[in-house]
Scaffold this active site. Sequence first.
Site, PDB file in Angstrom:
ATOM      1  N   THR A 113      -3.615   3.682   2.157  1.00 37.25           N
ATOM      2  CA  THR A 113      -4.487   4.724   1.516  1.00 37.25           C
ATOM      3  C   THR A 113      -4.133   5.200   0.185  1.00 37.25           C
ATOM      4  OG1 THR A 113      -5.282   5.316   3.676  1.00 37.25           O
ATOM      5  CG2 THR A 113      -5.849   7.052   1.821  1.00 37.25           C
TER       6      THR A 113
ATOM      7  N   GLN B 285      -5.030  -5.927   4.957  1.00 33.76           N
ATOM      8  CA  GLN B 285      -5.052  -6.778   6.096  1.00 33.76           C
ATOM      9  C   GLN B 285      -4.858  -8.002   6.034  1.00 33.76           C
ATOM     10  OE1 GLN B 285      -5.766  -5.863   9.179  1.00 33.76           O
ATOM     11  NE2 GLN B 285      -6.194  -3.696   8.927  1.00 33.76           N
TER      12      GLN B 285
ATOM     13  N   GLY C 147       2.838  -0.714   4.927  1.00 34.64           N
ATOM     14  CA  GLY C 147       3.945  -1.300   5.617  1.00 34.64           C
ATOM     15  C   GLY C 147       3.806  -1.460   7.309  1.00 34.64           C
ATOM     16  N   HIS C 148       2.929  -0.384   7.934  1.00 34.19           N
ATOM     17  CA  HIS C 148       2.819  -0.378   9.301  1.00 34.19           C
ATOM     18  C   HIS C 148       1.936  -1.273   9.667  1.00 34.19           C
ATOM     19  CE1 HIS C 148      -1.200   1.514   9.940  1.00 34.19           C
ATOM     20  NE2 HIS C 148      -1.083   1.878   8.705  1.00 34.19           N
TER      21      HIS C 148
ATOM     22  N   CYS D  39     -12.832   6.686  14.265  1.00 36.66           N
ATOM     23  CA  CYS D  39     -12.582   7.981  13.638  1.00 36.66           C
ATOM     24  C   CYS D  39     -11.665   8.767  14.175  1.00 36.66           C
ATOM     25  CB  CYS D  39     -13.958   8.656  13.082  1.00 36.66           C
ATOM     26  SG  CYS D  39     -14.511   9.923  14.093  1.00 36.66           S
TER      27      CYS D  39
END
Lengths: 413, 391
Positions: free
Chosen positions: A73, A184, A208-209, A349
Amino acid sequence: MIYLDANATSRLRPEAVKALSAALADGAFANPSSVHRLGRSARALLREARREVLALLGSTQGEAELVFTSGGTEACNLMLLGFLGGAKAIAQGGHIVTSAIEHPAVLEPLAELERQGWEVSYVLPASDGRVAAAAIAEACRKDTVLVVLMAANNETGAVQPVAEAARLIAAQGMAPIFVSDATQAVGKTHLDVRELFDAGVLAIAFSGHKLGAPAGIGALVYSTKADRCYSLAPIIRGGPQEQRLRGGTENVVGALAFGAVASAVRQDLDADLARRRKLRDALWLLMQERIPDAVRLGPAPEAEAVSESGATEASVSNTLLVRFPGCRGDDLVAALDLNGVAASTGSACSSGRQDVSPSVRALGLQGQAAREVIRFSLDWHTSSTEVEAAGAIIARTVGQLRSAGAQELTDAA
Amino acid sequence: MQPEAGPFSDGVPTPTIGERVVVAMSGGVDSCAAALMLHEAGYSVIGVSMQVWDYRQHGGSESRATCCAPADFDDAREIAERSDFPYFVFDFEESFRASVIDPFVDSYLRGLTPNPCLDCNRKVKFRELRRRAAGLEARWVATGHYAQVRPVSAPDGSTVLGLFTAVDDRKDQSYFLYAMTQHDLQTTLFPVGGMTKPEVRQYLAERGFKVAHKGESQDICFVSSSVGEFVRRRAGHRAEAHGRGKIVSREGVELGHHEGIYQYTVGQRRGLGVSSSHPLYVLQIDPEENTVTVGSKEELQRASFMVDDVNWIAGIAPQAPLEVVAKLRYRHAGVRCRVVPITAKLVRVEFLDEWSAVSPGQAAVFYASSQDTDATVQVLGGGIITRDRHE
């Protein structure tokens, strides 16, 4: 619990655990900006991690630069707002082209720009979830300053024609800033950053995750051609870290885990892509056998078959978006949770409420049908045994929900 | 292993220990306590929050304490996570709009005064909860309503399940549950029905949950300003046909103007904007003529009224007139009435003491005329007060 929600996040890879343990146990505690030996040592480790992450993208320092961020983000925010060159340029306004199916990490910064007077064109994908490169190019105007197109969609898994769109725009004689959210796509496609940069893309952002590193580390990778043409400005101001593009003491531990994971992903990429594709298709076959009216959404499997070269992959390797008619996605996610399979409706959400996302709406599903969608995304560790077990559990759970729905109709009558 | 009897027995069917119970968790004090009590009692609790109305999407304020807004779910989530039971938020907005909001607006445009909580409980909360529970292979549901279930003798002598008022008569919510059937009662738990509100708060406080101190939710959760304003906004052009019109006396004399019939309720005295030597009340609202008829308190009071869509909880409608205590709105003290059956679903209700005003659209809920030994009262059934037709 069988984990089929890798597009939300991946389980930590053993390489990440090892790197984290080593880093936490000794060496890497020092501040890479410090002058002393420990600081130098931390900086060397950080440089190595940077090199590993770039290598995963098929690139090297010099032709590309990498800024570590707190995640995908932040990288997207930096990519969008940073390339617009700071507050003064943002105040001037202009036109932006994007797709209607971007992640909120892109849509929300754009919405803020709209509030500040920018105009944004949102290009819809076709019913297979893919945005036409020509549609992106056609949406560009003389005053288009920025184009942002995701490399792959988080829900449908549809790979987007980023390089092709960039080439078409260049062929029109236009030179807007072209950037891409690749969160993605990295590790789930043959993403070639050199091809993207050659086509005119200036930067990509990812985290990274999604690869098996811990959350809290991401990266913006930009073409070194970019800083000749544009002034990339920081959005987090502070010390001169990360080429003056991201103030704040570096997350060395996170970067080391990211580097270790990137190295492992790169070495295993071809095998992992083939393995997850095969498992994903096996899962779909199991569903088709037991739930004949199940509908596979997103890019057609035929589009996959002709793309074995890797260069024209139609979808990421791990994502299966399915509609089970008569079976609500949020019901199915809950029932599967209780039955031992972790999946998702695609977008949850923070309140836990599950909405119908623009990506699913764009597939042409109306009303109730749009709520009957569920996403299975295979992780790096997903095994064929798990896929087989998951297939059986999913079929049983869909049956369970359908008979509950039928019972409801009987009661109501 | 032999199934153990659950702690909520007392001659009422209960789930066996370990059995799944789906608990509706609004995020308020009562449903949080209900879920936690069932969890501690050894049931396999599944918490479910129903997202019915999102203020951010409908231009209302976010700060109000409401029953089903996303921010309210934080406390429900905390209970579930700390207790480690599954918890899901489901989006019921479509069902809520179709079953509660739209009929609410339509009723006001038809000159009625609906109680949306009735529709919400009946058509959204319980119906959707049961549907979700069935999908999760759970037979049992539970809510944080203040009400109780006990075995009783039916009019035909058989033993059935009865719905009773709560121990805490100030919190009693049995009014909202008159539409429950035997089938519903056989698989529904009201864990806080036997406790007082202070006891419920203390139960949560002792366990360190901050929700123990949360405020009360509003009666109409989706209306952030005035009902009239809400109806006008939702109805759009349909509200215009019922906009400014005449206020008249029973004799048809024009006394003034109203600003939309949906702003008025039968029995209303304030805000009529008509000057008179004696107090005036709304007697009748006529959607066809778009008029509001006003008159004296005496003219408002009625000897009897009709109730339609009646449910008898025992599943057996009385064949002969029956003396009851009728509550004509939530928190109404109740008045002695005689219920006279007309058809299976329609009854006439006659006041036995003083005549009174009634508001068409509200529920009339019938309670047994005698109290139980512990001062709780059996709910016999109820229905919706119809518009006056005999005048």
